[in-house]
Design an enzyme around this catalytic site. Structure first.
Site, short mmCIF file in Angstrom:
data_model
loop_
_atom_site.label_atom_id
_atom_site.label_comp_id
_atom_site.label_asym_id
_atom_site.label_seq_id
_atom_site.Cartn_x
_atom_site.Cartn_y
_atom_site.Cartn_z
N THR A 237 42.71 43.31 46.80
CA THR A 237 41.71 44.35 46.58
C THR A 237 42.09 45.23 45.40
OG1 THR A 237 41.16 44.35 48.94
CG2 THR A 237 40.47 46.26 47.66
N LYS B 171 36.17 36.86 45.28
CA LYS B 171 37.42 37.03 46.02
C LYS B 171 37.59 35.89 47.01
CE LYS B 171 39.61 40.46 49.11
NZ LYS B 171 39.39 41.77 49.78
N HIS C 239 40.75 33.99 49.93
CA HIS C 239 42.09 33.83 50.48
C HIS C 239 42.44 32.35 50.68
CE1 HIS C 239 42.24 38.09 51.08
NE2 HIS C 239 41.36 38.10 52.05
#
Length: 303
Positions: A48, A113, A115
């Site tokens: 972030t 974004k 992961h």
């Protein structure tokens, strides 16, 4: 862990609502574009912070807008099975469902974004020009930060304890674990043309040098004055205290009260020392750090 059913794919634990058939059908390949910039990293590794920095450096990088939120879409949103959420409702969940109705609504160039581990990420995108910035953080601070984040979340059905959280991290029960494989998978491709690997510790210790490497990687050089302003505006203290930060984070008060402070809690290197017992540290060194060293990967654990 909470009571959701565990989802495992290619050796990794993924979010329990991951739609595996959709993943295998090429949904990510169809979504990504050659001029996308993706911030990759295990949760609580500085993702972030990196997103805020890139938005400050390059305001033309477009993000997904819903309500008063302007946030980078997550690749995981594309793979989320809405039926798993049931009747759950919050601004974030409404935004996720809105995104799924038209994933391509955001114009290029986009800031995204994710992961996802390298083994799950669509390789075709890297071959066609998509840029990935992978940020990694020493695992002791990762598990410490993740513990505090999970403790604040109202999405879980069970109380989070430090001992249980640490065990789940080591046992590979947290989303995107095994952590060692996640880091090693991306690090093995650090020399690839469209992958840049940086560390959280370098971001803290020498922010300007790391940011300069990022602008070079993106082939979008900026003057020193602009870099310095961006670094100042996105310091952890400024992000924590800036009232506009909430509109740029993919979270809401219904799921995590005071979530801005949850994302920018301390930002220090070495906070793990306030949580690990001597025995826990020795065990972690033997199980996690030793595996890293066997793969030739080293981290800074205190500054």
């Amino acid at each position: 862990m909470d009571s959701f059913q565990k989802c495992v794919y290619k050796g990794y634990t993924l979010y329990p609502n991951t739609d595996i058939p959709k993943l295998e059908s090429g949904a990510l390949e169809k979504f990504l574009r050659k001029d996308d910039v993706i911030v990759q990293g295990f949760p609580k590794s500085g993702n972030t912070w990196m997103i805020f920095l890139l938005q400050e450096l390059y305001p033309d990088l477009n993000v997904f807008q819903h309500g008063d939120k302007k946030v980078p879409p997550m690749l995981e949103w594309l793979l989320a099975d809405p039926s798993v959420l049931g009747e759950a409702d919050s601004p974030l969940l409404r935004g996720l469902k809105l995104f799924q109705t038209d994933p391509g609504v955001t114009s290029s160039p986009r800031l995204i974004k994710s992961h996802l581990p390298y083994e799950v990420f669509p390789k075709q995108a890297l071959q066609t020009g998509t840029k990935v910035i992978y940020i990694a953080r020493n695992p002791k601070d990762v598990v410490t930060s993740h513990y505090h984040w999970m403790s604040k979340s109202s999405m879980l059905h069970e109380k989070v304890t430090w001992e249980g959280h640490l065990k789940d991290f080591i046992d590979g029960n947290h989303p995107f674990t095994p952590w060692v494989n996640h880091v090693a998978g991306w690090r093995e491709h650090s020399e690839d043309e469209n992958v840049l690997c940086v560390t959280y510790e370098d971001m803290v210790k020498d922010t300007k040098t790391t940011v300069r490497a990022i602008t070079d990687f993106l082939e979008r050089p900026l003057p020193d004055s602009q870099l310095e302003n961006a670094i100042s505006n996105t310091s952890i203290d400024n992000l924590r205290n800036n009232p506009t930060s909430a509109s740029k984070i993919d979270m809401d008060e219904a799921l995590m009260p005071n979530f801005v402070a949850g994302y920018f809690r301390k930002g220090k290197v070495g906070d793990w020392k306030n949580h690990f017992t001597v025995a826990e540290n020795e065990m972690f060194e033997d199980v996690i750090v030793k595996k890293l060293q066997e793969k030739g990967i080293e981290f800074v654990y205190e500054l």
